[in-house]
Design a protein around this motif. Structure first.
Motif, PDB file in Angstrom:
ATOM      1  N   MET A 101       0.860  -1.171   0.000  1.00  0.00           N
ATOM      2  CA  MET A 101       0.000   0.000   0.000  1.00  0.00           C
ATOM      3  C   MET A 101       0.898   1.222   0.000  1.00  0.00           C
ATOM      4  O   MET A 101       1.719   1.402   0.895  1.00  0.00           O
ATOM      5  CB  MET A 101      -0.921   0.040   1.217  1.00  0.00           C
ATOM      6  N   ALA A 102       0.746   2.050  -1.032  1.00  0.00           N
ATOM      7  CA  ALA A 102       1.653   3.181  -1.207  1.00  0.00           C
ATOM      8  C   ALA A 102       0.881   4.455  -1.487  1.00  0.00           C
ATOM      9  O   ALA A 102      -0.222   4.432  -2.048  1.00  0.00           O
ATOM     10  CB  ALA A 102       2.624   2.902  -2.355  1.00  0.00           C
ATOM     11  N   VAL A 103       1.500   5.570  -1.117  1.00  0.00           N
ATOM     12  CA  VAL A 103       0.974   6.885  -1.466  1.00  0.00           C
ATOM     13  C   VAL A 103       1.787   7.412  -2.629  1.00  0.00           C
ATOM     14  O   VAL A 103       3.015   7.380  -2.623  1.00  0.00           O
ATOM     15  CB  VAL A 103       1.056   7.846  -0.266  1.00  0.00           C
ATOM     16  N   ARG A 104       1.087   7.925  -3.641  1.00  0.00           N
ATOM     17  CA  ARG A 104       1.744   8.523  -4.796  1.00  0.00           C
ATOM     18  C   ARG A 104       1.377  10.000  -4.821  1.00  0.00           C
ATOM     19  O   ARG A 104       0.213  10.366  -4.812  1.00  0.00           O
ATOM     20  CB  ARG A 104       1.288   7.814  -6.068  1.00  0.00           C
ATOM     21  N   ASN A 105       2.421  10.858  -4.843  1.00  0.00           N
ATOM     22  CA  ASN A 105       2.196  12.299  -4.766  1.00  0.00           C
ATOM     23  C   ASN A 105       2.903  12.988  -5.933  1.00  0.00           C
ATOM     24  O   ASN A 105       3.873  13.708  -5.749  1.00  0.00           O
ATOM     25  CB  ASN A 105       2.707  12.836  -3.424  1.00  0.00           C
ATOM     26  N   ASN A 222       3.939  -1.298   3.809  1.00  0.00           N
ATOM     27  CA  ASN A 222       3.625   0.123   3.715  1.00  0.00           C
ATOM     28  C   ASN A 222       4.896   0.888   3.356  1.00  0.00           C
ATOM     29  O   ASN A 222       5.743   1.163   4.209  1.00  0.00           O
ATOM     30  CB  ASN A 222       3.069   0.625   5.057  1.00  0.00           C
ATOM     31  N   ILE A 223       5.064   1.178   2.070  1.00  0.00           N
ATOM     32  CA  ILE A 223       6.114   2.079   1.604  1.00  0.00           C
ATOM     33  C   ILE A 223       5.482   2.973   0.546  1.00  0.00           C
ATOM     34  O   ILE A 223       4.318   2.787   0.184  1.00  0.00           O
ATOM     35  CB  ILE A 223       7.329   1.335   1.010  1.00  0.00           C
ATOM     36  N   ASP A 224       6.227   3.943   0.040  1.00  0.00           N
ATOM     37  CA  ASP A 224       5.702   4.814  -1.004  1.00  0.00           C
ATOM     38  C   ASP A 224       6.393   4.528  -2.331  1.00  0.00           C
ATOM     39  O   ASP A 224       7.347   3.745  -2.393  1.00  0.00           O
ATOM     40  CB  ASP A 224       5.851   6.282  -0.592  1.00  0.00           C
ATOM     41  N   VAL A 225       5.925   5.176  -3.394  1.00  0.00           N
ATOM     42  CA  VAL A 225       6.360   4.788  -4.730  1.00  0.00           C
ATOM     43  C   VAL A 225       7.759   5.295  -5.074  1.00  0.00           C
ATOM     44  O   VAL A 225       8.233   5.082  -6.194  1.00  0.00           O
ATOM     45  CB  VAL A 225       5.356   5.263  -5.801  1.00  0.00           C
TER      46      VAL A 225
END
Length: 740
Positions: A101-105, A222-225
């Motif tokens: 599950m990642a957050v892309r900003n 849980n890491i980001d892109v």
């Protein structure tokens, strides 16, 4: 929620939050049995009213975001602003898969696809839930590119939210202000808040995703892109989470950076080959096996509340900072003096990404010796004190002196010119006006081009009120070098020497008159533990600095052999910017810097009148005297050098021109004192300096808190300084009120 029949590996979900006053409902997940209701952070609970048939079973909060568990009596709708039908969970999309599950900003699709392929190859990634921070309708091209490039066997769920998910007080996350390591934040022009792009704030969405999509996933990381989990020998991170007793392993991340991105190119994963040699701590994230977590556990940004992670094993990952914070220059997001190439990272990038990085240039250390020793200094109206200072440091082993002066009116320039003509030192006008720099900084910049510094084997920047007191052997630099061995930096911590209740100016030796000083353990005032650094001129640093050389060449950081005054190694965290000692780094056993910042009360009048060398806009008034005048302990160790000092001074004074120039400077100093004391302002100031109150305060520093020194002696009541103090007495001030 949607997919296409031919593209079963790509799914989309759009959340349309509901606003009711100050309350923002992000989503409601449930069935006839009940609902999990997730609100945006800051939503006031007292404005959340339950509809008919709703019962509150549990109330929790994640990063100030309310999360309610509700039971329904037949009707699954939630009445907040109209009727809200809970979304039905769809755990089957990611069931049995290893998921991130990642957050892309704002990261482009090509980077996200590289990221997916990397983790599919190295950790058997089977799915990704990507929370996109894009504004509604602004990112159709990203979705198309991502949909077309999903790696085989990897299922992607792209979640978009019609609501800003960032911190409403911060600028866009890509801005250097949002980078912990970014230098010069105090000088940045900070853009206005940008909640659509600012650092992620709606952390409750991790739990939302767990309840709506991830409850049956095999494992979730849980890491980001812009993060890469390094391949580990043996089982991958998801296997480790499943095998761990509590279903929870820690991810510990390290920031990594390019050395440089090629002109006109966009940063890529493969550019990131450097880490900071002195970085402290790691970024924490998590990987969990949902079915093994306790029911009461809560997924947060950096940890899982109510669960225990594996105590032994953790998964390392790299955060590629130029992808999250793209800038024109890497130096905008990290001090380049801290960067070193990291061989494991170079190998990782070369093995998995096509980008060829720009490598750091090689640097070599010059061969050092203990030959010539040089001091560079700045002066203004220091005439009576020059001869002793030069003679003392010649006596302990210095060869060369480079002196910059500005705006002198007391014979300082004339004495220095005579000494230059006799070959004792070199004298220069300070170029601070032309350079626009402060006098001391302008002098150091100019000194870097001088042969006297270029040929020095050891050098130091110090002031005429500072004396290097070598306490080992015969008190010379040679004795110090013999005691310390192969070092290339020696920090000399200040001992603040007070006026020893000497009020009248006496042209005799400073080192003989003033023998009272601060204790060795003097954490306050802040200035008490400043240091100056004697360093080998072997190319470790790029330029001179007031307290230590600056501009570390990071390729050589592991060749820095820096010790304190007791010969104890300085920690690497101090290599780039430190200017003062701490309880862990102070030391006086072998060498200290005697700092005679105030001298006699009469001489201090002249010092105040001429102003500070490096801080021309700051008054050296009563507060400065209070901070720097410390008469707590008797410390005469430097006096053993007086015979050598005397011989050097007598040799210099044997020259009639030097003697005449020195006598003139002393007379000018005396004349200036008399003129100042004849004025009402300075007469009153002198009376205050020499009064019983200031004499007593000079022996009480250990009893005061830091705020007392920040606010000045006026905050100390008579009842405090007039009493006989016990060893444990302590006094400080806070917010204008006194307390002790």
């Amino acid at each position: 929620m949607g997919k296409t029949a031919s593209e079963t590996e790509f799914w989309t979900c759009r959340l349309t939050p509901v606003q009711a006053g100050a309350v923002t409902l992000l989503d409601c997940v449930g069935s006839e049995a009940g609902s999990e209701v997730f609100f945006a952070h800051g939503s006031p609970l007292d404005q959340i009213a339950l509809g008919p048939g709703m019962r509150l079973l549990r109330q929790r909060s994640v990063a100030e975001a309310p999360w309610l568990t509700l039971a329904t009596d037949g009707d699954p709708t939630l009445r907040l602003a109209g009727q809200i039908v809970p979304a039905i969970p769809q755990p089957e999309i990611m069931a049995g898969r290893n998921v991130i599950m990642a957050v892309r900003n704002g990261e482009p699709a090509e980077d996200v696809l590289d990221w997916l392929r990397f983790h599919a190859e190295n950790h058997r990634l089977g799915g990704a839930l990507i929370l996109s921070r894009a504004r509604p309708g602004s990112d159709a091209a990203f979705e198309r590119a991502l949909r077309a490039g999903v790696p085989e066997g990897c299922r992607v769920l792209l979640v978009e939210v019609d609501h800003p998910l960032g911190d409403a007080t911060l600028p866009a996350e890509a801005h250097p202000f949002c980078v912990a390591e970014a230098p010069g934040k105090d000088r940045m022009d900070i853009p206005p808040p940008a909640p659509w792009e600012s650092p992620f704030a709606e952390v409750v969405l991790y739990e939302w995703a767990r309840h709506r999509f991830l409850s049956e996933a095999r494992a979730v990381a849980n890491i980001d892109v812009h993060d890469l989990m390094a391949p580990e020998a043996g089982a991958n991170v998801f296997d480790r989470a499943v095998a761990s007793e509590g279903g929870y392993v820690q991810l510990l991340g390290r920031h990594c950076f390019p050395w440089r991105v090629r002109n006109g190119a966009r940063p890529a994963f493969g550019d990131h080959i450097c880490v900071q040699f002195d970085a402290a701590g790691r970024r924490r994230r998590w990987c969990v096996a949902p079915e093994k977590l306790p029911d009461s556990s809560i997924l947060r940004l950096i940890r899982v509340g109510g669960a225990a992670h594996d105590p032994v094993w953790f998964q390392p990952f790299y955060r590629c900072m130029a992808l999250r914070h793209p800038t024109e220059s890497v130096s905008q997001i990290v001090p380049k003096t801290s960067l070193i190439e990291h061989p494991p990272l170079i190998g990782l990038m070369a093995a998995h990404f096509a980008q060829k990085p720009v490598r750091m240039p090689e640097e070599r250390l010059d061969k050092g010796s203990n030959g010539r020793r040089a001091i560079v200094t700045t002066m203004k109206n220091e005439g009576p004190f020059i001869l002793e200072w030069i003679a003392y440091h010649r006596a302990i082993g210095f060869d060369d002196f480079l002196v910059y002066t500005n705006d002198c009116t007391d014979g300082t320039d004339e004495l220095l010119d005579v000494l230059q003509a006799k070959g004792v030192l070199q004298h220069r006008d300070n170029p601070y006006r032309e350079s626009g720099l402060k006098p001391q900084h302008a002098a150091l910049q100019a000194a870097e081009k001088e042969d006297i510094i270029a040929r020095a084997d050891w050098a130091i920047c110090m002031d005429v009120d500072e004396y290097i007191n070598v306490k080992c052997g015969d008190g010379t630099l040679d004795a110090l070098f013999d005691a310390l061995g192969e070092v290339n930096m020696i920090s000399l911590t200040w001992r603040l020497f007070g006026n020893a209740d000497v009020h009248k100016f006496d042209p005799g030796f400073i080192t003989g008159q003033f023998q009272l000083c601060a204790p060795e353990l003097s954490r306050k005032p802040h200035q008490a533990w400043g240091f100056k650094t004697l360093f080998r001129n072997v190319g470790l640093f790029k330029k001179l600095g007031v307290h230590r050389p600056k501009g570390l060449k990071p390729q050589l950081w592991d060749q820095v052999k820096w010790v304190n005054g007791s010969g104890k190694a300085m920690p690497k965290e101090m290599f780039r910017n430190a200017w003062r000692s701490t309880t862990e780094t102070y030391g006086y056993d072998l060498v200290q810097l005697n700092h005679y910042a105030v001298r006699s009360a009469e001489s201090f009048l002249v010092k105040r009148d001429r102003g500070r060398v490096n801080h021309v806009d700051r008054d050296q008034g009563l507060a400065y005297w209070f901070r720097m005048n410390n008469n707590a302990e008797h410390e005469p160790s430097i006096t053993r050098m007086i015979p050598r000092l005397t011989a050097e001074v007598e040799a210099l004074l044997a020259d009639p021109e030097i003697a005449a120039a020195h006598t003139h400077a002393v007379a000018q100093h005396r004349t200036k004192i008399d003129a100042l004391r004849a004025t009402e302002t300075y007469a009153a100031f002198y009376s205050e300096l020499t009064g019983a109150r200031m004499q007593k305060l000079s022996r009480m520093h250990l009893h005061f808190g830091a705020n007392v020194f920040l606010q000045g002696p006026e905050v100390v009541p008579d009842a405090v300084w007039q009493q006989e103090l016990t060893e444990d007495f302590f006094f400080t001030v806070e917010g204008g009120e006194t307390e002790h």
